[in-house]
Design a protein around this motif. Structure first.
Motif, PDB file in Angstrom:
ATOM      1  N   VAL A 193       0.850  -1.186   0.000  1.00  0.00           N
ATOM      2  CA  VAL A 193       0.000   0.000   0.000  1.00  0.00           C
ATOM      3  C   VAL A 193       0.887   1.237   0.000  1.00  0.00           C
ATOM      4  CG1 VAL A 193      -1.813   1.271   1.208  1.00  0.00           C
ATOM      5  CG2 VAL A 193      -1.803  -1.232   1.261  1.00  0.00           C
ATOM      6  N   MET A 194       0.665   2.136  -0.942  1.00  0.00           N
ATOM      7  CA  MET A 194       1.403   3.398  -1.009  1.00  0.00           C
ATOM      8  C   MET A 194       0.591   4.481  -0.297  1.00  0.00           C
ATOM      9  SD  MET A 194       4.061   2.382  -2.574  1.00  0.00           S
ATOM     10  CE  MET A 194       4.854   3.979  -2.732  1.00  0.00           C
ATOM     11  N   MET A 195       1.213   5.137   0.697  1.00  0.00           N
ATOM     12  CA  MET A 195       0.513   6.134   1.509  1.00  0.00           C
ATOM     13  C   MET A 195       1.203   7.482   1.391  1.00  0.00           C
ATOM     14  SD  MET A 195      -0.267   3.873   4.932  1.00  0.00           S
ATOM     15  CE  MET A 195      -0.805   5.374   5.781  1.00  0.00           C
ATOM     16  N   HIS A 196       0.397   8.542   1.304  1.00  0.00           N
ATOM     17  CA  HIS A 196       0.914   9.902   1.237  1.00  0.00           C
ATOM     18  C   HIS A 196       1.034  10.542   2.613  1.00  0.00           C
ATOM     19  CE1 HIS A 196       0.558  10.154  -3.187  1.00  0.00           C
ATOM     20  NE2 HIS A 196      -0.534   9.434  -3.027  1.00  0.00           N
ATOM     21  N   ASP A 197       0.310  10.042   3.593  1.00  0.00           N
ATOM     22  CA  ASP A 197       0.323  10.606   4.940  1.00  0.00           C
ATOM     23  C   ASP A 197       0.202   9.469   5.949  1.00  0.00           C
ATOM     24  OD1 ASP A 197      -2.383   9.875   4.764  1.00  0.00           O
ATOM     25  OD2 ASP A 197      -2.965  11.887   4.128  1.00  0.00           O
ATOM     26  N   ASP A 198      -0.078   9.847   7.197  1.00  0.00           N
ATOM     27  CA  ASP A 198      -0.171   8.859   8.272  1.00  0.00           C
ATOM     28  C   ASP A 198      -1.610   8.447   8.559  1.00  0.00           C
ATOM     29  OD1 ASP A 198       2.570   8.940   8.583  1.00  0.00           O
ATOM     30  OD2 ASP A 198       2.489  10.563  10.053  1.00  0.00           O
ATOM     31  N   ASN A 199      -2.509   8.661   7.621  1.00  0.00           N
ATOM     32  CA  ASN A 199      -3.907   8.287   7.817  1.00  0.00           C
ATOM     33  C   ASN A 199      -4.061   6.775   7.639  1.00  0.00           C
ATOM     34  OD1 ASN A 199      -6.658   8.164   8.065  1.00  0.00           O
ATOM     35  ND2 ASN A 199      -7.109   9.218   6.139  1.00  0.00           N
ATOM     36  N   THR A 200      -4.256   6.072   8.748  1.00  0.00           N
ATOM     37  CA  THR A 200      -4.381   4.612   8.721  1.00  0.00           C
ATOM     38  C   THR A 200      -5.781   4.160   9.142  1.00  0.00           C
ATOM     39  OG1 THR A 200      -3.524   4.468  10.996  1.00  0.00           O
ATOM     40  CG2 THR A 200      -1.927   4.280   9.181  1.00  0.00           C
ATOM     41  N   ALA A 201      -6.767   4.995   8.866  1.00  0.00           N
ATOM     42  CA  ALA A 201      -8.138   4.642   9.253  1.00  0.00           C
ATOM     43  C   ALA A 201      -8.633   3.398   8.515  1.00  0.00           C
ATOM     44  CB  ALA A 201      -9.069   5.824   8.984  1.00  0.00           C
ATOM     45  N   PHE A 202      -8.085   3.135   7.334  1.00  0.00           N
ATOM     46  CA  PHE A 202      -8.547   1.975   6.557  1.00  0.00           C
ATOM     47  C   PHE A 202      -8.211   0.663   7.262  1.00  0.00           C
ATOM     48  CE2 PHE A 202      -4.246   2.882   5.182  1.00  0.00           C
ATOM     49  CZ  PHE A 202      -3.661   1.626   5.094  1.00  0.00           C
ATOM     50  N   VAL A 203      -7.194   0.673   8.120  1.00  0.00           N
ATOM     51  CA  VAL A 203      -6.848  -0.544   8.857  1.00  0.00           C
ATOM     52  C   VAL A 203      -7.979  -0.925   9.802  1.00  0.00           C
ATOM     53  CG1 VAL A 203      -5.198  -1.599  10.449  1.00  0.00           C
ATOM     54  CG2 VAL A 203      -4.390  -0.015   8.688  1.00  0.00           C
ATOM     55  N   GLN A 204      -8.526   0.080  10.491  1.00  0.00           N
ATOM     56  CA  GLN A 204      -9.653  -0.178  11.394  1.00  0.00           C
ATOM     57  C   GLN A 204     -10.879  -0.628  10.618  1.00  0.00           C
ATOM     58  OE1 GLN A 204      -9.495  -0.164  14.660  1.00  0.00           O
ATOM     59  NE2 GLN A 204     -11.671  -0.644  14.950  1.00  0.00           N
ATOM     60  N   THR A 205     -11.098  -0.015   9.457  1.00  0.00           N
ATOM     61  CA  THR A 205     -12.254  -0.387   8.634  1.00  0.00           C
ATOM     62  C   THR A 205     -12.161  -1.836   8.176  1.00  0.00           C
ATOM     63  OG1 THR A 205     -12.433   1.893   7.855  1.00  0.00           O
ATOM     64  CG2 THR A 205     -13.556   0.207   6.566  1.00  0.00           C
ATOM     65  N   ILE A 206     -10.972  -2.241   7.720  1.00  0.00           N
ATOM     66  CA  ILE A 206     -10.800  -3.617   7.261  1.00  0.00           C
ATOM     67  C   ILE A 206     -10.917  -4.605   8.418  1.00  0.00           C
ATOM     68  CG2 ILE A 206      -9.132  -5.225   6.234  1.00  0.00           C
ATOM     69  CD1 ILE A 206      -8.124  -2.935   4.525  1.00  0.00           C
ATOM     70  N   SER A 207     -10.394  -4.237   9.583  1.00  0.00           N
ATOM     71  CA  SER A 207     -10.444  -5.155  10.726  1.00  0.00           C
ATOM     72  C   SER A 207     -11.869  -5.393  11.215  1.00  0.00           C
ATOM     73  CB  SER A 207      -9.594  -4.604  11.876  1.00  0.00           C
ATOM     74  OG  SER A 207     -10.131  -3.384  12.372  1.00  0.00           O
ATOM     75  N   GLU A 208     -12.780  -4.445  10.941  1.00  0.00           N
ATOM     76  CA  GLU A 208     -14.159  -4.588  11.384  1.00  0.00           C
ATOM     77  C   GLU A 208     -15.019  -5.388  10.412  1.00  0.00           C
ATOM     78  OE1 GLU A 208     -15.461  -0.610  11.960  1.00  0.00           O
ATOM     79  OE2 GLU A 208     -14.373  -0.328  13.857  1.00  0.00           O
ATOM     80  N   LEU A 209     -14.451  -5.770   9.265  1.00  0.00           N
ATOM     81  CA  LEU A 209     -15.207  -6.574   8.317  1.00  0.00           C
ATOM     82  C   LEU A 209     -15.476  -7.963   8.897  1.00  0.00           C
ATOM     83  CD1 LEU A 209     -13.407  -5.705   4.950  1.00  0.00           C
ATOM     84  CD2 LEU A 209     -15.545  -4.770   5.817  1.00  0.00           C
ATOM     85  N   LYS A 210     -16.636  -8.475   8.600  1.00  0.00           N
ATOM     86  CA  LYS A 210     -17.017  -9.794   9.091  1.00  0.00           C
ATOM     87  C   LYS A 210     -16.191 -10.857   8.378  1.00  0.00           C
ATOM     88  CE  LYS A 210     -21.059 -12.684  10.048  1.00  0.00           C
ATOM     89  NZ  LYS A 210     -22.530 -12.834   9.879  1.00  0.00           N
ATOM     90  N   GLY A 211     -15.509 -11.686   9.162  1.00  0.00           N
ATOM     91  CA  GLY A 211     -14.672 -12.725   8.599  1.00  0.00           C
ATOM     92  C   GLY A 211     -13.189 -12.402   8.614  1.00  0.00           C
ATOM     93  N   VAL A 212     -12.841 -11.164   8.979  1.00  0.00           N
ATOM     94  CA  VAL A 212     -11.430 -10.775   9.070  1.00  0.00           C
ATOM     95  C   VAL A 212     -10.925 -11.096  10.473  1.00  0.00           C
ATOM     96  CG1 VAL A 212      -9.792  -8.866   9.009  1.00  0.00           C
ATOM     97  CG2 VAL A 212     -11.625  -8.981   7.312  1.00  0.00           C
ATOM     98  N   ASN A 213      -9.888 -11.904  10.559  1.00  0.00           N
ATOM     99  CA  ASN A 213      -9.348 -12.301  11.856  1.00  0.00           C
ATOM    100  C   ASN A 213      -8.395 -11.266  12.438  1.00  0.00           C
ATOM    101  OD1 ASN A 213     -10.781 -14.719  11.659  1.00  0.00           O
ATOM    102  ND2 ASN A 213      -9.093 -15.761  10.611  1.00  0.00           N
ATOM    103  N   ASP A 214      -7.429 -10.822  11.660  1.00  0.00           N
ATOM    104  CA  ASP A 214      -6.495  -9.792  12.142  1.00  0.00           C
ATOM    105  C   ASP A 214      -5.889  -9.067  10.955  1.00  0.00           C
ATOM    106  OD1 ASP A 214      -3.822 -11.174  11.437  1.00  0.00           O
ATOM    107  OD2 ASP A 214      -4.839 -12.676  12.661  1.00  0.00           O
ATOM    108  N   VAL A 215      -5.430  -7.822  11.223  1.00  0.00           N
ATOM    109  CA  VAL A 215      -4.846  -6.955  10.195  1.00  0.00           C
ATOM    110  C   VAL A 215      -3.561  -6.350  10.754  1.00  0.00           C
ATOM    111  CG1 VAL A 215      -5.184  -4.989   8.661  1.00  0.00           C
ATOM    112  CG2 VAL A 215      -7.141  -6.401   9.336  1.00  0.00           C
ATOM    113  N   SER A 216      -2.506  -6.344   9.956  1.00  0.00           N
ATOM    114  CA  SER A 216      -1.227  -5.750  10.358  1.00  0.00           C
ATOM    115  C   SER A 216      -0.750  -4.816   9.259  1.00  0.00           C
ATOM    116  CB  SER A 216      -0.169  -6.824  10.622  1.00  0.00           C
ATOM    117  OG  SER A 216      -0.575  -7.697  11.658  1.00  0.00           O
ATOM    118  N   LEU A 217      -0.216  -3.651   9.657  1.00  0.00           N
ATOM    119  CA  LEU A 217       0.338  -2.678   8.722  1.00  0.00           C
ATOM    120  C   LEU A 217       1.795  -2.463   9.092  1.00  0.00           C
ATOM    121  CD1 LEU A 217      -0.304  -0.749   6.342  1.00  0.00           C
ATOM    122  CD2 LEU A 217      -0.726   1.031   8.052  1.00  0.00           C
ATOM    123  N   ILE A 218       2.699  -2.726   8.148  1.00  0.00           N
ATOM    124  CA  ILE A 218       4.134  -2.674   8.413  1.00  0.00           C
ATOM    125  C   ILE A 218       4.793  -1.742   7.420  1.00  0.00           C
ATOM    126  CG2 ILE A 218       6.251  -4.036   8.646  1.00  0.00           C
ATOM    127  CD1 ILE A 218       4.482  -6.499   9.045  1.00  0.00           C
TER     128      ILE A 218
END
Length: 226
Positions: A193-218
């Motif tokens: 994922v290419m990011m222009h700033d420190d906005n990582t709100a999409f990580v929380q959005t993906i983690s709240e999806l039904k069926g998603v066990n865990d999400v890591s951003l490195i």
């Protein structure tokens, strides 16, 4: 009648009596070591302030100081005698370093330390000091430049239930699939994922999806991840 010298004797005498191959005085030795030590400490400080890798290594940074001083000693040694210089070249040619250096900038620091040691050992103190100051300022300037985009690795572990919704969310990002591992019961995706700033709100959005066990951003920088 004077002694007749052949071509071999003339070459031998002219080489062995070069002005460059003279003994090194104690003053020259102390000045060379002090200059190389000062530049080595400057390299140590620059490396510590501008380090952007994963794990900072104190021993690796200290090696720059010792490398500068040892190189200065070698140059002072081989400058006293041509026989020693040829022997030193032969001895150093059989040395092999097996340590892998993954960050290209670390190699630059090594060459900087060696170059400073060579200049100090050759009594070129203004060149060694002035050149090191310019190189240090350039490194500081480059390290402070803002990077427009930074690469991150998004690692998502999910079940088939979240596959469709996850695909929709990833399309919203500037992403590229790196790897996909399918195991019994779940799937693991690695996405760049290419990011222009420190906005990582999409990580929380993906983690709240039904069926998603865990999400890591490195944070991803070539061969390094932090």
């Amino acid at each position: 009648m004077g002694e007749v010298l052949n071509f071999q004797d003339i070459v031998k005498k002219s080489i062995l009596h070069l002005e460059a191959f003279r003994s090194v005085s104690y003053v020259d030795m102390i000045l060379g070591l002090l200059c190389s030590f000062a530049i080595g400490m400057f390299i140590y400080w620059i490396y510590q302030k501008t380090f952007r890798g994963v794990v900072y290594s104190y021993n690796y940074n200290v090696s720059f100081v010792l490398m500068s001083m040892l190189t200065a000693l070698i140059i002072m040694t081989i400058s006293t005698n041509i026989v020693l210089s040829l022997g030193m070249v032969g001895a150093l040619s059989i040395v092999r370093f097996r340590t892998a250096v993954k960050d290209p900038l670390d190699i630059v620091y090594m060459f900087w330390a060696i170059s400073a040691g060579i200049a100090s050992g050759a009594k070129m103190y203004p060149l060694a000091l002035g050149g090191s100051i310019i190189v240090g300022l350039v490194i500081i300037w480059l390290s402070k430049r803002k990077v427009k985009e930074q690469a991150y690795l998004l690692i998502v572990r999910h079940t088939e239930e979240a596959a469709d919704q996850l695909r929709v969310e990833l399309r919203k990002l500037n992403s590229k699939l790196k790897s996909k591992t399918v195991r019994k019961g779940f799937t693991e995706l690695t996405v760049e994922v290419m990011m222009h700033d420190d906005n990582t709100a999409f990580v929380q959005t993906i983690s709240e999806l039904k069926g998603v066990n865990d999400v890591s951003l490195i944070n991803y920088t070539g061969d390094y991840a932090q």
